[in-house]
Design a protein around this motif. Sequence first.
Motif, short mmCIF file in Angstrom:
data_model
loop_
_atom_site.label_atom_id
_atom_site.label_comp_id
_atom_site.label_asym_id
_atom_site.label_seq_id
_atom_site.Cartn_x
_atom_site.Cartn_y
_atom_site.Cartn_z
N SER A 174 0.83 -1.21 0.00
CA SER A 174 0.00 0.00 0.00
C SER A 174 0.86 1.25 0.00
O SER A 174 1.98 1.26 0.51
N VAL A 175 0.32 2.32 -0.55
CA VAL A 175 1.04 3.59 -0.62
C VAL A 175 1.33 4.11 0.79
O VAL A 175 2.35 4.75 1.03
N GLU A 176 0.45 3.81 1.75
CA GLU A 176 0.68 4.24 3.14
C GLU A 176 1.90 3.55 3.72
O GLU A 176 2.73 4.19 4.39
N ARG A 177 2.04 2.25 3.49
CA ARG A 177 3.22 1.53 4.00
C ARG A 177 4.50 1.99 3.31
O ARG A 177 5.54 2.11 3.93
N ILE A 178 4.42 2.23 2.01
CA ILE A 178 5.59 2.71 1.28
C ILE A 178 6.01 4.08 1.81
O ILE A 178 7.20 4.33 2.02
N ALA A 179 5.04 4.95 2.08
CA ALA A 179 5.35 6.29 2.62
C ALA A 179 6.08 6.15 3.96
O ALA A 179 7.05 6.88 4.21
N ASP A 180 5.65 5.22 4.81
CA ASP A 180 6.35 4.98 6.08
C ASP A 180 7.79 4.54 5.84
O ASP A 180 8.71 5.00 6.51
#
Length: 161
Positions: free
Chosen positions: A115-121
């Motif tokens: 997910s883009v949220e996990r990648i951002a982290d």
Amino acid sequence: MDLDGTPSAISVLRADRVGGDTKTKKSRRALALPALVVEELKRHRVRQATQRLAAGEAWQEHGLVFTRDDGTMLDPMRVLRGLRVITGKAGIGGRWKVRELRHSFVPILSDGNVSVERIADLVGHPTPGTTQTVYRHQIRPIIVHGAEAMDAVFGSGDPSG
């Protein structure tokens, strides 16, 4: 860097920026390392111990993972030349820049359905918006998704299936 912990991890606490600080507070984080990276870093540690012995009194300990033959910091051009040798041998071209690794990491994870949220982290972005608009270039053209949907609806066109 802790190569013996579970999970093995690297702490991102500083940057080679003016003042040595990371770009944002979220950039300060600990990242688990993939097992293949941990094993290679352990082999590198052994090679570096041999290098340290060969350098003898010329060795300067700075606590660095990757160094010149005397333990001092690698200069940016040496790192760039090394990267270009590696990418050339890998068959992906010999004109890469270090920053392009970051721009490659994000779409590889994205194509792996992270997910883009996990990648951002992982990359230290304060919000997924930066990750989505600046870094998330798709490796496979978006047209593939339409073809996959059509195959799912109408079948693959394989007469035996």
